[in-house]
Scaffold this motif. Structure first.
Motif, PDB file in Angstrom:
ATOM      1  N   ARG A 273      80.559  57.984  21.994  1.00 17.90           N
ATOM      2  CA  ARG A 273      80.604  56.576  22.397  1.00 17.90           C
ATOM      3  C   ARG A 273      79.816  55.721  21.428  1.00 17.90           C
ATOM      4  O   ARG A 273      78.704  56.073  21.047  1.00 17.90           O
ATOM      5  N   SER A 274      80.387  54.589  21.059  1.00 18.11           N
ATOM      6  CA  SER A 274      79.663  53.640  20.226  1.00 18.11           C
ATOM      7  C   SER A 274      78.684  52.865  21.101  1.00 18.11           C
ATOM      8  O   SER A 274      78.943  52.634  22.282  1.00 18.11           O
ATOM      9  N   VAL A 275      77.550  52.481  20.501  1.00 19.97           N
ATOM     10  CA  VAL A 275      76.464  51.857  21.264  1.00 19.97           C
ATOM     11  C   VAL A 275      75.936  50.639  20.514  1.00 19.97           C
ATOM     12  O   VAL A 275      75.803  50.665  19.287  1.00 19.97           O
ATOM     13  N   PHE A 276      75.651  49.581  21.258  1.00 24.50           N
ATOM     14  CA  PHE A 276      74.956  48.408  20.725  1.00 24.50           C
ATOM     15  C   PHE A 276      73.574  48.394  21.344  1.00 24.50           C
ATOM     16  O   PHE A 276      73.434  48.226  22.558  1.00 24.50           O
ATOM     17  N   LEU A 277      72.559  48.614  20.535  1.00 24.00           N
ATOM     18  CA  LEU A 277      71.177  48.649  20.999  1.00 24.00           C
ATOM     19  C   LEU A 277      70.492  47.358  20.589  1.00 24.00           C
ATOM     20  O   LEU A 277      70.429  47.036  19.403  1.00 24.00           O
ATOM     21  N   THR A 278      69.987  46.631  21.570  1.00 29.20           N
ATOM     22  CA  THR A 278      69.332  45.369  21.270  1.00 29.20           C
ATOM     23  C   THR A 278      68.005  45.282  22.006  1.00 29.20           C
ATOM     24  O   THR A 278      67.745  46.041  22.945  1.00 29.20           O
ATOM     25  N   GLY A 279      67.180  44.392  21.561  1.00 32.44           N
ATOM     26  CA  GLY A 279      65.879  44.173  22.175  1.00 32.44           C
ATOM     27  C   GLY A 279      65.040  43.294  21.264  1.00 32.44           C
ATOM     28  O   GLY A 279      65.309  43.177  20.067  1.00 32.44           O
ATOM     29  N   LYS A 280      64.039  42.690  21.847  1.00 31.98           N
ATOM     30  CA  LYS A 280      63.147  41.818  21.076  1.00 31.98           C
ATOM     31  C   LYS A 280      62.305  42.639  20.109  1.00 31.98           C
ATOM     32  O   LYS A 280      62.255  43.871  20.207  1.00 31.98           O
ATOM     33  N   ALA A 281      61.627  41.952  19.222  1.00 31.51           N
ATOM     34  CA  ALA A 281      60.723  42.617  18.283  1.00 31.51           C
ATOM     35  C   ALA A 281      59.691  43.429  19.056  1.00 31.51           C
ATOM     36  O   ALA A 281      59.161  42.984  20.072  1.00 31.51           O
ATOM     37  N   GLY A 282      59.425  44.641  18.582  1.00 34.12           N
ATOM     38  CA  GLY A 282      58.408  45.478  19.203  1.00 34.12           C
ATOM     39  C   GLY A 282      58.890  46.315  20.372  1.00 34.12           C
ATOM     40  O   GLY A 282      58.093  46.984  21.032  1.00 34.12           O
ATOM     41  N   THR A 283      60.183  46.317  20.654  1.00 35.35           N
ATOM     42  CA  THR A 283      60.687  47.082  21.796  1.00 35.35           C
ATOM     43  C   THR A 283      61.066  48.517  21.448  1.00 35.35           C
ATOM     44  O   THR A 283      61.445  49.273  22.330  1.00 35.35           O
ATOM     45  N   GLY A 284      60.992  48.885  20.170  1.00 33.27           N
ATOM     46  CA  GLY A 284      61.231  50.270  19.789  1.00 33.27           C
ATOM     47  C   GLY A 284      62.569  50.553  19.124  1.00 33.27           C
ATOM     48  O   GLY A 284      62.972  51.710  19.031  1.00 33.27           O
ATOM     49  N   LYS A 285      63.242  49.516  18.657  1.00 30.08           N
ATOM     50  CA  LYS A 285      64.544  49.732  18.015  1.00 30.08           C
ATOM     51  C   LYS A 285      64.407  50.598  16.758  1.00 30.08           C
ATOM     52  O   LYS A 285      65.173  51.544  16.568  1.00 30.08           O
ATOM     53  N   THR A 286      63.440  50.305  15.925  1.00 33.99           N
ATOM     54  CA  THR A 286      63.237  51.086  14.693  1.00 33.99           C
ATOM     55  C   THR A 286      62.765  52.496  15.020  1.00 33.99           C
ATOM     56  O   THR A 286      63.197  53.463  14.376  1.00 33.99           O
TER      57      THR A 286
ATOM     58  N   GLY B 217      87.479  56.746  14.047  1.00 34.96           N
ATOM     59  CA  GLY B 217      86.934  57.771  14.931  1.00 34.96           C
ATOM     60  C   GLY B 217      85.451  58.023  14.752  1.00 34.96           C
ATOM     61  O   GLY B 217      84.892  58.911  15.397  1.00 34.96           O
ATOM     62  N   VAL B 218      84.784  57.253  13.916  1.00 37.28           N
ATOM     63  CA  VAL B 218      83.346  57.409  13.697  1.00 37.28           C
ATOM     64  C   VAL B 218      82.592  56.719  14.830  1.00 37.28           C
ATOM     65  O   VAL B 218      82.912  55.588  15.209  1.00 37.28           O
ATOM     66  N   GLN B 219      81.590  57.387  15.353  1.00 35.89           N
ATOM     67  CA  GLN B 219      80.724  56.793  16.374  1.00 35.89           C
ATOM     68  C   GLN B 219      79.824  55.770  15.691  1.00 35.89           C
ATOM     69  O   GLN B 219      79.221  56.041  14.657  1.00 35.89           O
ATOM     70  N   MET B 220      79.727  54.587  16.274  1.00 28.89           N
ATOM     71  CA  MET B 220      78.929  53.507  15.700  1.00 28.89           C
ATOM     72  C   MET B 220      77.695  53.256  16.561  1.00 28.89           C
ATOM     73  O   MET B 220      77.787  53.230  17.786  1.00 28.89           O
ATOM     74  N   LEU B 221      76.564  53.071  15.896  1.00 27.74           N
ATOM     75  CA  LEU B 221      75.334  52.643  16.565  1.00 27.74           C
ATOM     76  C   LEU B 221      74.892  51.361  15.892  1.00 27.74           C
ATOM     77  O   LEU B 221      74.462  51.364  14.741  1.00 27.74           O
ATOM     78  N   PHE B 222      75.071  50.244  16.593  1.00 26.53           N
ATOM     79  CA  PHE B 222      74.665  48.937  16.092  1.00 26.53           C
ATOM     80  C   PHE B 222      73.293  48.612  16.670  1.00 26.53           C
ATOM     81  O   PHE B 222      73.113  48.670  17.890  1.00 26.53           O
ATOM     82  N   ILE B 223      72.348  48.273  15.811  1.00 23.84           N
ATOM     83  CA  ILE B 223      70.996  47.982  16.257  1.00 23.84           C
ATOM     84  C   ILE B 223      70.584  46.611  15.755  1.00 23.84           C
ATOM     85  O   ILE B 223      70.746  46.307  14.564  1.00 23.84           O
ATOM     86  N   GLY B 224      70.080  45.778  16.644  1.00 25.34           N
ATOM     87  CA  GLY B 224      69.611  44.478  16.201  1.00 25.34           C
ATOM     88  C   GLY B 224      69.273  43.554  17.354  1.00 25.34           C
ATOM     89  O   GLY B 224      69.537  43.852  18.512  1.00 25.34           O
ATOM     90  N   ASP B 225      68.713  42.430  16.990  1.00 26.36           N
ATOM     91  CA  ASP B 225      68.317  41.395  17.945  1.00 26.36           C
ATOM     92  C   ASP B 225      69.163  40.177  17.666  1.00 26.36           C
ATOM     93  O   ASP B 225      68.975  39.501  16.652  1.00 26.36           O
ATOM     94  N   MET B 226      70.111  39.895  18.544  1.00 23.49           N
ATOM     95  CA  MET B 226      71.020  38.767  18.327  1.00 23.49           C
ATOM     96  C   MET B 226      70.302  37.416  18.437  1.00 23.49           C
ATOM     97  O   MET B 226      70.838  36.414  18.009  1.00 23.49           O
ATOM     98  N   TYR B 227      69.106  37.398  18.981  1.00 23.16           N
ATOM     99  CA  TYR B 227      68.339  36.155  19.077  1.00 23.16           C
ATOM    100  C   TYR B 227      67.353  35.989  17.930  1.00 23.16           C
ATOM    101  O   TYR B 227      66.572  35.055  17.897  1.00 23.16           O
ATOM    102  N   GLN B 228      67.380  36.920  16.986  1.00 23.00           N
ATOM    103  CA  GLN B 228      66.459  36.865  15.855  1.00 23.00           C
ATOM    104  C   GLN B 228      66.759  35.675  14.955  1.00 23.00           C
ATOM    105  O   GLN B 228      65.863  35.044  14.432  1.00 23.00           O
ATOM    106  N   LEU B 229      68.054  35.385  14.764  1.00 21.67           N
ATOM    107  CA  LEU B 229      68.463  34.272  13.919  1.00 21.67           C
ATOM    108  C   LEU B 229      69.017  33.169  14.809  1.00 21.67           C
ATOM    109  O   LEU B 229      69.737  33.463  15.755  1.00 21.67           O
ATOM    110  N   PRO B 230      68.716  31.920  14.496  1.00 20.89           N
ATOM    111  CA  PRO B 230      69.277  30.850  15.312  1.00 20.89           C
ATOM    112  C   PRO B 230      70.793  30.772  15.153  1.00 20.89           C
ATOM    113  O   PRO B 230      71.306  31.086  14.078  1.00 20.89           O
ATOM    114  N   PRO B 231      71.515  30.391  16.222  1.00 22.42           N
ATOM    115  CA  PRO B 231      72.977  30.316  16.140  1.00 22.42           C
ATOM    116  C   PRO B 231      73.434  29.241  15.167  1.00 22.42           C
ATOM    117  O   PRO B 231      72.725  28.333  14.853  1.00 22.42           O
TER     118      PRO B 231
END
Length: 165
Positions: free
Chosen positions: A22-35, A151-165
């Motif tokens: 399963r592909s996953v989108f992992l998000t969270g604010k700075a310091g939440t453990g994404k890295t 067919g490659v499993q994707m893991l997207f990691i990032g904070d969508m609120y990091q950059l202003p829209p």
């Protein structure tokens, strides 16, 4: 009863990556453990994995390479072909021009064919047409045209609120 401690949730997410496709989108604010999560998956996963990021600095921080260098993508916008819309500007590329310009050696093609997990860090900085390009390249070189990202499993990691829209 489900254990909701941070370590159990971390392990549940890692298991989702390691024991599924399963592909996953992992998000969270700075310091939440994404890295931390990215590094854990990179070290613990038995899957053939590539770590990419949109910029050189982000790629170094993630322990990977840039998206454009890994896939040899042009910097021009990519316009996926769809039925009636085939007008392509000179400074844009379509599926045919993208694939015809690629000069991948046998080792890189083998890497693409054996790839099981593709991690993209700082996903908020990736343009949608770049994701379309990645999808096109993976479908083509893996000969799996009917599957998203070949067919490659994707893991997207990032904070969508990091950059202003």
């Amino acid at each position: 009863m489900i254990d909701n401690t941070p370590n159990s949730i971390f392990q549940l997410a890692a298991d989702c990556i390691n024991f599924s496709n399963r592909s996953v989108f992992l998000t969270g604010k700075a310091g939440t453990g994404k890295t931390t999560f990215l590094k854990h998956i990179k070290e613990s996963s038995a899957k053939q994995t590539a770590v990419l990021a949109p910029t050189g600095v982000a790629a170094i921080n993630a322990g990977g390479v840039t998206i454009h260098s890994f896939f040899q993508l042009p910097f021009a916008p990519f316009i996926p072909e769809s039925g009636a819309f085939k007008i392509i500007q000179d400074d844009a590329s379509n599926r045919h021009s993208l694939l015809s310009r690629m000069r991948l050696n046998k080792e890189r093609i083998k890497v693409l064919q054996q790839l099981e997990l593709l991690i993209i860090d700082e996903i908020s900085m990736v343009r949608c047409d770049v994701l379309d390009s990645i999808d096109t390249v993976l479908r083509h070189f893996r000969n799996r045209n009917s599957e998203l990202f070949g067919g490659v499993q994707m893991l997207f990691i990032g904070d969508m609120y990091q950059l202003p829209p």
